[in-house]
Motif scaffolding. Structure first.
Motif, PDB file in Angstrom:
ATOM      1  N   ASP A 190       0.833  -1.200   0.000  1.00 13.63           N
ATOM      2  CA  ASP A 190       0.000   0.000   0.000  1.00 13.63           C
ATOM      3  C   ASP A 190       0.872   1.256   0.000  1.00 13.63           C
ATOM      4  O   ASP A 190       1.722   1.438   0.867  1.00 13.63           O
ATOM      5  CB  ASP A 190      -0.912  -0.005   1.229  1.00 13.63           C
ATOM      6  CG  ASP A 190      -1.956   1.087   1.187  1.00 13.63           C
ATOM      7  OD1 ASP A 190      -2.464   1.383   0.090  1.00 13.63           O
ATOM      8  OD2 ASP A 190      -2.272   1.648   2.252  1.00 13.63           O
ATOM      9  N   GLY A 191       0.675   2.130  -0.975  1.00 14.89           N
ATOM     10  CA  GLY A 191       1.436   3.371  -1.064  1.00 14.89           C
ATOM     11  C   GLY A 191       2.739   3.257  -1.819  1.00 14.89           C
ATOM     12  O   GLY A 191       3.407   4.270  -2.050  1.00 14.89           O
ATOM     13  N   GLU A 192       3.114   2.046  -2.207  1.00 18.12           N
ATOM     14  CA  GLU A 192       4.358   1.858  -2.956  1.00 18.12           C
ATOM     15  C   GLU A 192       4.076   1.800  -4.458  1.00 18.12           C
ATOM     16  O   GLU A 192       2.943   1.640  -4.887  1.00 18.12           O
ATOM     17  CB  GLU A 192       5.043   0.562  -2.511  1.00 18.12           C
ATOM     18  CG  GLU A 192       5.437   0.529  -1.048  1.00 18.12           C
ATOM     19  CD  GLU A 192       6.082  -0.789  -0.651  1.00 18.12           C
ATOM     20  OE1 GLU A 192       6.231  -1.659  -1.546  1.00 18.12           O
ATOM     21  OE2 GLU A 192       6.416  -0.953   0.524  1.00 18.12           O
ATOM     22  N   ARG A 222       1.315   4.274  -8.148  1.00 21.17           N
ATOM     23  CA  ARG A 222       1.201   3.751  -6.787  1.00 21.17           C
ATOM     24  C   ARG A 222      -0.259   3.396  -6.531  1.00 21.17           C
ATOM     25  O   ARG A 222      -1.163   4.002  -7.095  1.00 21.17           O
ATOM     26  CB  ARG A 222       1.680   4.781  -5.762  1.00 21.17           C
ATOM     27  CG  ARG A 222       3.153   5.145  -5.884  1.00 21.17           C
ATOM     28  CD  ARG A 222       3.531   6.266  -4.934  1.00 21.17           C
ATOM     29  NE  ARG A 222       4.896   6.710  -5.148  1.00 21.17           N
ATOM     30  CZ  ARG A 222       5.955   6.240  -4.508  1.00 21.17           C
ATOM     31  NH1 ARG A 222       5.785   5.301  -3.577  1.00 21.17           N
ATOM     32  NH2 ARG A 222       7.157   6.695  -4.762  1.00 21.17           N
ATOM     33  N   TYR A 246      -3.238   2.812  -3.497  1.00 25.05           N
ATOM     34  CA  TYR A 246      -3.624   3.088  -2.117  1.00 25.05           C
ATOM     35  C   TYR A 246      -5.009   2.515  -1.845  1.00 25.05           C
ATOM     36  O   TYR A 246      -5.929   2.690  -2.652  1.00 25.05           O
ATOM     37  CB  TYR A 246      -3.680   4.605  -1.855  1.00 25.05           C
ATOM     38  CG  TYR A 246      -2.358   5.314  -1.971  1.00 25.05           C
ATOM     39  CD1 TYR A 246      -1.557   5.522  -0.858  1.00 25.05           C
ATOM     40  CD2 TYR A 246      -1.920   5.782  -3.205  1.00 25.05           C
ATOM     41  CE1 TYR A 246      -0.341   6.181  -0.961  1.00 25.05           C
ATOM     42  CE2 TYR A 246      -0.709   6.442  -3.324  1.00 25.05           C
ATOM     43  CZ  TYR A 246       0.080   6.637  -2.195  1.00 25.05           C
ATOM     44  OH  TYR A 246       1.281   7.286  -2.311  1.00 25.05           O
TER      45      TYR A 246
END
Length: 263
Positions: free
Chosen positions: A194-196, A246, A248
């Motif tokens: 998540d977020g990468e 990315r 999320y």
């Protein structure tokens, strides 16, 4: 009551689709903001059954209403055949509609009438800190920002039920994936990243599927409003994109629960 931040004018001139993930508070928000509207709740099995058997009943019920009358139809994906009648009422009678649902995917996949641009989409997301007096960051991190989860003292069971219902109703019953266990594994890997930046090949190896399948899985998460992709930034339109987007989850509580549900 917590006042939601959602930019819908009190006096609507155009019809809208209001989309939002399950339990973001769409129905509560609409009932509070438009108490004088005509409200049709398709989660009521009796009402749903009547309109399912005869969609033209909607036209008969509303054709004598004044121009500009606001009609809210909650969970329109439950009876998408009503969209043809909505189209008629908008074009012939000048009625204004708010069509509410947790996902547009059901409408798109089966080719139902999406009103040809006569209704624009609006999204209601989980809570944001600006909406909450005495915002509790720890509560938000542990349980997320979906209203029933953030406001609960201990929402571990609610999060489990939320994910199970999502897998059963949104994924299994709609036959969006062939292997539900693989998709569940993908949900956990997506939470881990998540977020990468997204690397479909790496995720595919972890899940035992192809990179194309991973891409399709991310599409499902976006279409069912469980998460979203942020495109990589580029300064010019002419240069080839060399970075990945990315991903999320909309709600950090869902992501955290997926990571720790087996512990």
């Amino acid at each position: 009551m917590i006042e939601r931040i959602c930019h819908i004018d009190k006096e609507l001139e155009d019809s809208i689709f209001l989309f939002g993930a399950r339990q973001t508070g769409k129905s509560t928000f609409l009932r509070q903001k438009f108490p004088d509207s005509i409200y049709i709740d398709l989660l009521d099995t009796t009402i749903k059954g009547r309109f399912s058997r005869r969609p033209s009943l909607l036209y008969e019920m509303l054709s004598n209403k004044e121009v500009g009358t606001l009609v809210i139809i909650d969970e329109i994906p439950e009876v998408p055949e009503l969209l043809n009648e909505v189209h008629r009422l908008m074009s012939e009678k000048g009625l204004v509609f708010i069509l509410c649902g947790s996902s547009a995917r059901k409408l798109k996949r089966k080719g139902y009438n999406t009103l040809g641009g006569r209704a624009y989409p609006v999204y209601l997301f989980p809570f944001v800190s600006a909406e909450i007096p005495d915002f509790d960051l720890q509560q938000a991190i542990n349980y997320g920002m979906l209203p029933p989860h953030y406001l609960a003292k201990n929402s571990h069971r609610r999060l489990s039920a939320y994910i199970d219902v999502y897998l059963k109703e949104e994924i299994k019953e709609e036959a969006l994936v062939r292997n539900l266990n693989t998709f569940q594994r993908f949900l956990e890997v997506a939470a881990l990243t998540d977020g990468e930046m997204i690397n479909n090949n790496n995720i595919a190896q972890d899940c035992g599927v192809s990179a194309n399948t991973v891409g399709n899985y991310f599409d499902i998460l976006e279409d069912t409003l469980l998460g979203f992709r942020v495109p990589a930034y580029t300064k010019t339109m002419k240069r080839r994109l060399v970075q990945a987007p990315r991903f999320y989850y909309f709600d950090i509580g869902v992501a955290n629960h997926l990571l720790h549900r087996k512990e």
